[in-house]
Scaffold this motif. Sequence first.
Motif, PDB file in Angstrom:
ATOM      1  N   GLY A 213     -28.683 191.935 -47.366  1.00  0.00           N
ATOM      2  CA  GLY A 213     -28.661 193.225 -46.691  1.00  0.00           C
ATOM      3  C   GLY A 213     -29.975 193.943 -46.877  1.00  0.00           C
ATOM      4  N   THR A 214     -30.081 195.121 -46.286  1.00  0.00           N
ATOM      5  CA  THR A 214     -31.261 195.944 -46.510  1.00  0.00           C
ATOM      6  C   THR A 214     -31.224 196.481 -47.941  1.00  0.00           C
ATOM      7  OG1 THR A 214     -30.192 198.001 -45.848  1.00  0.00           O
ATOM      8  CG2 THR A 214     -31.175 196.650 -44.085  1.00  0.00           C
ATOM      9  N   GLU A 217     -28.480 198.980 -48.217  1.00  0.00           N
ATOM     10  CA  GLU A 217     -27.138 198.381 -48.214  1.00  0.00           C
ATOM     11  C   GLU A 217     -26.833 197.748 -49.567  1.00  0.00           C
ATOM     12  OE1 GLU A 217     -26.798 197.171 -43.458  1.00  0.00           O
ATOM     13  OE2 GLU A 217     -27.659 195.762 -44.901  1.00  0.00           O
ATOM     14  N   GLN A 218     -27.797 197.078 -50.144  1.00  0.00           N
ATOM     15  CA  GLN A 218     -27.580 196.462 -51.456  1.00  0.00           C
ATOM     16  C   GLN A 218     -27.364 197.522 -52.529  1.00  0.00           C
ATOM     17  OE1 GLN A 218     -31.168 194.102 -51.544  1.00  0.00           O
ATOM     18  NE2 GLN A 218     -30.085 192.238 -50.960  1.00  0.00           N
TER      19      GLN A 218
END
Length: 330
Positions: A213-214, A217-218
């Motif tokens: 993920g970005t 997101e992480q």
Amino acid sequence: MAHDLLTMGRISVDIYPNDIGVGLADVSSFGKYLGGSPSNVAVAAARHGRRSAIITRTGEDPFGEYLHRELHKFGVDDSFITAVPGLQTPATFCAIMPPEDFPLYFYGRFPTAPDLQIAASELDLSAIREAGIFWSTVTGLCQEPSRSAHLAAHEARRRENLQAGQYTVLDLDYRPMFWGSEEEAREQVAKILPHVTVAIGNDKECAVAVGEGTPDEQADRLLEAGVEIAVVKLGPEGVMAKTRNERVVSAPVPVETVNGLGAGDAFGGAFCHGLLSGWPLGLVLDYANASGALVASRLSCADAMPTPHEVNSLLAERGRNVPAPVEAVR
């Protein structure tokens, strides 16, 4: 007296070439240094005046004696270190190929290493509970009995056992050669995350822990797992830290890179110092970034860890905020 920082896990002798930009096959001489990420983090924090210690194990050999002596030199408490009869203290070789190529070669870690023989029964759980910061790594989860020992340590650091100003840090240092698969590592990390207040890793390490993920997101997934501060390293773009109500990005501090291997450990020790000092998150990141940059500009790791004066001088030189002096903790 409780430790400011208590780390747990890998220790080794780093064998680094004195010849820069030369492959190992052609190196003519080497230097010997204290190594292993949790060990380096403990040294880095000690350089900032923190009472630090490490839980680990060595071989019953001259290299083990050398590591004890080096820890004493750096002011790190070695009372939680025991030897493992029959195993050799690991050595780690590295080629120094600036600016970005620093391949590592691990010796004495397969099929196991002394620091993976830490047993839950030998842990001082009171010292673990009382430390200002307890720091462990994903590598410590890769094999028994170390895996169970780490689980026991994190159980002792359950949130309800922590007081204000205490932190439990997990370094997401996934190294594929120590694991059967990424899925195995993710399964073990999931058992630890509910007890973790701070998680630190780069894109790949965060992906192993909580999926691709970005960076945002992480970080959000780490927060959803119970982490209070998610730190995602962004490579040339710096580092981001995210809490439930704050997002901070610290730009990198450019230097001429000599050896990038110790930069993350210097970042970790300085990050812990900043947390314990009660600084704003942005200032903690800037200070940690500058610490990592200084080590990247030097050859060794433990021996290269900077002092507060060196970090503050670099921050001032680059026009960054300089933290107010912290009262001596020794």
